[in-house]
Design an enzyme around this catalytic site. Sequence first.
Site, short mmCIF file in Angstrom:
data_model
loop_
_atom_site.label_atom_id
_atom_site.label_comp_id
_atom_site.label_asym_id
_atom_site.label_seq_id
_atom_site.Cartn_x
_atom_site.Cartn_y
_atom_site.Cartn_z
N HIS A 16 45.21 8.40 45.40
CA HIS A 16 45.45 9.73 44.83
C HIS A 16 44.12 10.47 44.84
O HIS A 16 43.05 9.85 44.76
CB HIS A 16 45.94 9.52 43.40
CG HIS A 16 46.37 10.75 42.66
ND1 HIS A 16 45.47 11.63 42.10
CD2 HIS A 16 47.60 11.23 42.35
CE1 HIS A 16 46.14 12.59 41.49
NE2 HIS A 16 47.42 12.39 41.62
N ASP A 69 42.94 2.08 39.46
CA ASP A 69 43.67 3.25 39.00
C ASP A 69 45.10 2.79 38.73
O ASP A 69 45.88 2.60 39.65
CB ASP A 69 43.63 4.34 40.10
CG ASP A 69 44.60 5.48 39.82
OD1 ASP A 69 45.25 5.49 38.75
OD2 ASP A 69 44.71 6.36 40.69
N GLN A 112 50.16 4.56 38.08
CA GLN A 112 51.54 4.33 38.51
C GLN A 112 52.01 2.90 38.25
O GLN A 112 53.17 2.58 38.52
CB GLN A 112 51.68 4.64 40.01
CG GLN A 112 51.43 6.09 40.36
CD GLN A 112 52.53 7.01 39.84
OE1 GLN A 112 53.65 6.57 39.56
NE2 GLN A 112 52.21 8.28 39.68
N LYS A 172 52.73 8.96 32.00
CA LYS A 172 53.55 8.24 33.00
C LYS A 172 54.25 7.07 32.33
O LYS A 172 55.05 6.38 32.94
CB LYS A 172 52.65 7.69 34.11
CG LYS A 172 51.65 8.68 34.67
CD LYS A 172 52.12 9.33 35.93
CE LYS A 172 50.94 9.99 36.63
NZ LYS A 172 51.35 11.22 37.29
N CYS A 183 49.27 14.98 45.73
CA CYS A 183 47.84 14.78 45.49
C CYS A 183 47.33 13.58 46.29
O CYS A 183 46.48 12.82 45.82
CB CYS A 183 47.52 14.61 44.01
SG CYS A 183 47.87 16.08 43.06
#
Lengths: 147, 414
Positions: free
Chosen positions: B131, B208, B211, B234, B372
Amino acid sequence: MDLKDLYRDVILDHNRRPRNFGALTGADAQADGHNPLCGDRLTVWVRLEGERIADIRFEGKGCAISTASASLMTEAVKGKDKAAIQALYEQVHTLLTHQEATADASLGKLAALAGVSEFPARVKCATLCWHTLNAALERGADAVTTE
Amino acid sequence: MNAVSAVAAPFDVERVRADFPILAQQVNGHPLVYLDSAASGQRPLAVLRAVERYETHYHSNVHRGVHTLSQAATEAFEGARERARRFLNARSTREIVFVRGATEGINLVAQSFARSRFAPGDEILITGLEHHANIVPWQMVCEQSGCTLKVAPIDRRGEVDLGRLLELLTARTRLVAVAHVSNALGTVVPVKRIIEAAHSSGALVLIDGAQAVPHSAVDVRELGCDFYAFSGHKLYGPTGIGVLYGREELLEEMPPWQGGGDMIRTVSFEKSTYNELPWKFEAGTPNISGAVGLAAAMDYLEGLGVEAVAAHEQRLLALATAELERMPGIEIIGTAAHKAAVLSFTLRGCHPHDLGTILDSEGVAIRTGHHCAMPVMTFFDIPATARASFGCYNTEADVRALVAALGKAREVFG
């Protein structure tokens, strides 16, 4: 909101078979347009005779609204001078942004874009080509974006 | 606080849906079909009520007052930190920094950790599926410090080319920054292997996890990562709150990245001294209600059972994948062997933006665009995709509504 109002036959036709599509050889000016939100990109070439657009072509990748709008625009502005194009753009912009606006007969096929006003997220798709044409006329080869 | 709905096996999605009042609405004359949880999850009543209770009963500033409300707010805020520590199985709350979201967490590491200690010749290694939030902060560090950004490529299925990644991992690599799950493709990245390889090579690793946390239990000690960042929204929590986990010894030696209230111990015009971990990194009044809501979201998700939710989502993903594979003109983008509940695709002759509008007119909310992740789009040579993503509240009926709406798009653009 009515999808059929957005995707009228004229729009779908110009999306499938865009007119004046492909690079223009012997162009006096060109500009690149980019809508970073959806990734639409297009290039507009113009050949000028004085203040008048003698020829115009475009090329690019975009959604149906963006492609059809550019195709319709090239047909509408060919042969017109800068002042007439500016006046036309103002009419188109009103049509795209005001749901109560009614298409003037002078808009011709551009009136097919009237449904866009019901879909505010899509107005930028339809205006990208006009901003790009304006940049080509005003600033030559500088790129423009709608952001 | 009873934020947990006991849900008996098999997964009772109708009971889950009853916890999300926003889902019970009509959009453009159709029942809302929300397939955009990868962009932002909806909030269950447990989260909304926890935030409301905070706002109506004990809102006050934290770490400042001796009065009752301030103490209650401080207790709730620091309680949320302990909740997040348990959520990640971190050793200590000193390792849990509240940030605005994964993006801010990554920027914090980039500016506080990487910028001052990386130099020309040093390398930061990322992958081709990142991302923008895990690309741009490192490009900024490279400009500032003179170090170099390296990118491990992905293959046509959208999986990280591990062989190439291992080749790019050299003695010059100081940091590997990689997504746990790709937001654009759904690929689950084998981060544990990458962490082990990076550590043997002497590099640190930032994950990261934006998600990943809604779909899998994350144990930072088991993973062995050095930093882990994620966003609350999220995870069925509020926006504007997230967590950066960092190993204590690393955070300890990092300088603060923003100055202000709460992050100091003493201030004089000659010199200020900084607060201890984790408050050293939390300048200014924090997002207290966000932290309270995030803690409630963690209670909620763990109450459902992260594994049970993931299994439910995998059933929906498999069903949607099978349905879309059958539709002429549909191409699924991202076909990794292990995917989270994300389904990216294109429809021939219909730009994703048009698809998004048509689906919306049928009440189906999906994301369209580059997500993104413009380098991912460039890799697949497409301007954008349509992306349906699934959360704990989605149903097989949602998948059927997606398929029907896609049929409508094919009619319009046929």
